[in-house]
Design an enzyme around this catalytic site. Sequence first.
Site, PDB file in Angstrom:
ATOM      1  N   LYS A   1       0.857  -1.196   0.000  1.00  0.00           N
ATOM      2  CA  LYS A   1       0.000   0.000   0.000  1.00  0.00           C
ATOM      3  C   LYS A   1       0.889   1.242   0.000  1.00  0.00           C
ATOM      4  O   LYS A   1       1.937   1.257   0.674  1.00  0.00           O
ATOM      5  CB  LYS A   1      -0.873  -0.024   1.266  1.00  0.00           C
TER       6      LYS A   1
ATOM      7  N   SER B   1      -9.668   1.833   3.179  1.00  0.00           N
ATOM      8  CA  SER B   1      -8.855   2.644   2.318  1.00  0.00           C
ATOM      9  C   SER B   1      -7.841   1.858   1.482  1.00  0.00           C
ATOM     10  O   SER B   1      -7.330   2.379   0.496  1.00  0.00           O
ATOM     11  CB  SER B   1      -8.089   3.663   3.167  1.00  0.00           C
TER      12      SER B   1
ATOM     13  N   SER C   1      -9.760  -0.680   7.329  1.00  0.00           N
ATOM     14  CA  SER C   1      -9.208  -0.548   5.978  1.00  0.00           C
ATOM     15  C   SER C   1      -8.508  -1.766   5.408  1.00  0.00           C
ATOM     16  O   SER C   1      -8.109  -1.748   4.247  1.00  0.00           O
ATOM     17  CB  SER C   1      -8.234   0.621   5.928  1.00  0.00           C
TER      18      SER C   1
HETATM   19  N1  GLN Z   1     -13.073   3.846   6.539  1.00  0.00           N
HETATM   20  C1  GLN Z   1     -12.501   4.287   7.766  1.00  0.00           C
HETATM   21  C2  GLN Z   1     -12.170   5.757   7.699  1.00  0.00           C
HETATM   22  O1  GLN Z   1     -12.401   6.340   6.682  1.00  0.00           O
HETATM   23  C3  GLN Z   1     -11.287   3.466   8.097  1.00  0.00           C
HETATM   24  C4  GLN Z   1     -10.057   3.912   7.410  1.00  0.00           C
HETATM   25  C5  GLN Z   1      -8.854   3.093   7.748  1.00  0.00           C
HETATM   26  O2  GLN Z   1      -8.946   2.058   8.413  1.00  0.00           O
HETATM   27  N2  GLN Z   1      -7.706   3.586   7.338  1.00  0.00           N
HETATM   28  O3  GLN Z   1     -11.711   6.311   8.645  1.00  0.00           O
END
Ligand code: GLN
Length: 486
Positions: free
Chosen positions: A68, A143, A167
Site C-alpha cells: 500500500k 482505504s 481498511s
Molecule cells: N473507513 C474508515 C475511515 O475512513 C477506516 C479507514 C482506515 O482504516 N484507514 O476512517
Amino acid sequence: MNFKDLSLEEIIAKIKSGETSQKEVWDYFANRIKKYDEKVQAYNFVNENGFIEADINSPLAWVSVWVKDIFCEKWIPTTCASKMLENFVPPYDSTVIKNLKTAGMNSLGKLNMDEFAMGSTSESSAFRKTKNPWGINRIPGGSSGGSAAAVAAGLAPASLGTDTGGSIRQPASMCGIVGFKPSYGRNSRFWVMAMASSLDCPGTFTKTVKDAGLLYDIMNWYDEKEDTSIEGKQTINPSIWDKKDLKWYKIGLPKEYMEEWLDEGVRKVILESVEKMKELWAEIVDISLPMTKYAIATYYILMPAEVSTNLARYDGIRYGHNSTLPHENLEEVYQNNRWEWFGDEAQRRIILGSYVLSAWFYDAYYKKASQVRTLIREDFDKAFTQVDAIISPVSPNVAWKIGEKIDDPLKMYLSDAYTIPASLAGLPGISVPAGFAISEDAEKEELPVWLHILTPQFEEERLLEIAHVFETSTPYSKISPKWFED
Ligand code: GLN
C-alpha cells in the site's frame, strides 16, 4: 505457468522445488499488471526494473509482495495517494518492509488507496479510482482498495495494507480475499505514514489464511524505534494448520451486529456461516456488545483529532508541490499549500479534528470520546469471558457502485460500523470467505460477503486457527473473478 490462483505458500514451494524460477514468477505478475491494471487501476507505481535474484532458501524465496502506498519504501515513490506527497521518495524502509525484505521479499510496486487512508472506497485517492475485480463499476472498498483489488485480480500474490477503522478487513471482504489485522502494536508503525496513531495497524491481504500467518510470522517483531510496539515476537505454532474442526470453541454472535440495517443477502450469508460453524462443532453463543452503537461517533472524534495533529507536518514546502497562489507571509504559504494539495476528505477531517481538540470543546468531545472508548474495550473484555471468539459481518453491504456514496460521507462512515469497535479496542480481526450475495441495486451482481472474526487482544494464533478451519471448510476461497481468467 499460471500463478494467479496460487497462494504465496504454493508459489514459494514451486520456486524451492525448482519447478519455476523467481524470474518467471516476477515476469508473470509484471505482465499481468501490464495487461489488466488499466482496467483495475490498482497501482500508483510499478517498479518494473526492481527484480533481484536472491537466496531461494529465504522464507519468502524472493516472491513479490505488493505494498500500500502508505509504507515508506527506500527509493520508491510513496505518496499516500495525495498530491501533498507527490514525488516524495523516502530514503528508508518502514520496519515491516525491512523485516519482509530480510526474509526475501521482492517488491514490485505501490498500491492505490484513499488519500492518507481516509475513506472506505478508495475514491479519495488524488490519482485514480481503483475498481473492484468482481464488478468493474464498483468500489474495491477502502482505504486499502488497491491492495485488495490487486490480489483479487491476480495482479499480486499478496499485499500489505493498514487498518485504522477497517481498511484491511472491509476491502478484503469487498474484493473476496483474506484480510488480516493483528492486535494494535504487533506490527510496527515505524515509517508507515500516520493517520490516527492510536489505531493504525499494518497487516496483510492474501489468498489464504495460511499465507496471512506466513507474513505475520515475519512482520511482527518488537521495534525499539516505536513506543507502542509490543515486547517480544509471536511465532505461530504450525500445528494450528492441521486442525479440522472447532470443537471446544465458544463463538459469540453479537445481537447488535445483526440489526435491521444489514442487507438481506449479507445477513443470509452470515447465518449460513453460523450453521457451518455449528457443523464444525463450535458452540454458538448469543452475546451483547451494548456500546457498539457509540463506536462510530467515538471513532469520528478520536480519529480526526489524531489526523489533525499527524497531518500538521505537511506544509507543502519540503516535498509535494508548492502552491503558486499569491501570498503575503509564511502562514499564507502554508494555508495555500494545504488548501490546494489536500483533498476534500482530508480537509474535512483536519477541520473536525482541530475543532474537537480546541480548548473550549476538548472536554465535551475528545475527553468524553476517550472515556467511551474505554467502555467499548470493556464491552469486549466482558464478552470474552463468555466466548473464545466473536463473529459478525464485515460490512452491512456488498461493494456498492463507484460514486454512490461519495457525496454523502455520513453514509460511507456508517458502513464501518462492524469494523470500528474492534479497532478502538485494539483487537486482532480477520475477514474470511463466507459466501456471495446479489447486490440490491439494478445490476443484481453476485458479490463476495466475507465473515469477520475477532479474538481477544494478542490471541492471533487462536484467530488464525479458527479462520483457517472455517476457510478450508467452504469452497469460496477457490473462486476468483471471471474477468481476469487467462
Ligand atoms: N473507513 C474508515 C475511515 O475512513 C477506516 C479507514 C482506515 O482504516 N484507514 O476512517
